[in-house]
Design a protein around this motif. Structure first.
Motif: not given
Length: 340
Positions: A235-240, A178-185, A242-251
């Motif tokens: 979409p937000i992703t994280v790199i570690t 999850a991403a909170d909030p999932a939107q921003g300016p 261990g690799g690159t995460s699945n994307p999570i939505g951000f608008t």
């Protein structure tokens, strides 16, 4: 017929003995002895009529004849060479972490690597390796399980021992929930909390193809990140390691604008319903008359109705705040009711 030998692998090992060699040939069933020169093997196992595995005894530097004896007689000889070589020592592995899927190219440094015959990560052979010099090997990691894997190098001198400097750490791939909030300016600057798993040692957080302005790894399950400027869906992703995460939505949401208020004036008492017209109003979270937040209804992306609060006679600035930011203000004027 007496047994026959065709090959021996490996064909050399340290004078200290302990090398496991595979003998291939024919008629090996029922073998009663395996000798290296005149010395019996430390141990041996008859795997089939065509294969025996044997452990070399200690010996002196040089070549010796290896033979197999069975009730049918003694075989021809194949050559095993005892070499005087130091046991390899690993002093470093870089990088020392990577994904469980394997495929990480690592540089192993140390001593005594000449003639290396194997590189293992825990019990698994490297996908491939190259002996660059007596002090350096490049190897490609095989797949592994999360956690530390002891790295070892085997040469004719023996196998290196595990040490604190000889570990490769397999990291599970990061997962975002999850991403909170999932939107921003679109201007960026939104502080977003990401939750998931295996987020430690994050090296980058991206919004679409753009790196985050800054981020903090709070724990293995949480990251706080400041969104960079952007537009649309990113979409937000994280790199570690261990690799690159699945994307999570951000608008990204465009900032709101106000074009008109109707009516743009009213009594000092509360209750006037004012229609605000503009753009990008759908995600409105606050309508304020001055510093006072009021009740409102989002009619559409271009219209909001709000109830004016009571206040002193005179002008007050009306603004709308959305996920895209706060609009520029329009003036609403309170008019005092004439006395009777």
């Amino acid at each position: 017929m007496p047994p026959t030998l065709s090959t021996l692998n490996p064909s050399q090992g340290p004078t200290t003995g302990g090398t496991t060699v595979t003998l291939t040939g024919s008629g090996l069933t029922g073998a009663t002895a395996v000798r290296f020169g005149s010395t019996p093997a430390a141990s041996y196992t008859v795997n089939s009529s065509t294969q025996i595995t044997a452990v070399t005894p200690a010996g002196t530097a040089g070549a010796v004849a290896v033979t197999v004896t069975s009730p049918a007689g003694t075989s021809n000889a194949v050559t095993f060479t005892y070499v005087t070589a130091a046991v390899p020592v690993i002093t470093g592995v870089a990088p020392n972490s990577g994904p469980t899927s394997g495929g990480t190219s690592v540089t192993i440094t140390g001593t005594g690597f000449a003639g290396a015959t194997a590189v293992n990560f825990a019990a698994t052979p490297a996908a491939s390796f190259t002996v660059t010099s007596a002090s350096q090997i490049t190897a490609v990691t095989p797949p592994g399980s999360p956690g530390g894997a002891a790295v070892t190098v085997t040469t004719p001198g023996g196998t290196s021992s595990a040490s604190a400097n000889a570990y490769f750490f397999y990291a599970a791939p990061p997962v975002l929930n999850a991403a909170d909030p999932a939107q921003g300016p679109t201007a960026g600057g939104t502080l977003v909390t990401l939750t998931g798993s295996s987020l430690l040692n994050t090296s980058a957080v991206t919004f679409g193809s753009t790196n985050a302005t800054s981020f903090t790894v709070v724990s293995a399950t949480q990251i706080t990140v400041t969104a960079p400027p952007g537009t649309g869906s990113s979409p937000i992703t994280v790199i570690t390691p261990g690799g690159t995460s699945n994307p999570i939505g951000f608008t990204y949401v465009a900032p709101p604008t106000l074009a008109s208020l109707a009516p743009n004036s009213g009594p000092t008492s509360a209750g006037t319903v004012v229609t605000l017209t503009g753009t990008n109003l759908a995600t409105a979270t606050t309508v304020a008359f001055g510093t006072v937040a009021v009740a409102f209804t989002v009619v559409s992306n271009t219209q909001v109705t709000a109830v004016a609060p009571a206040g002193a006679a005179g002008p007050v600035t009306v603004t709308v705040t959305t996920a895209g930011g706060t609009s520029a203000g329009l003036t609403y004027t309170r008019v005092a009711t004439p006395g009777i």
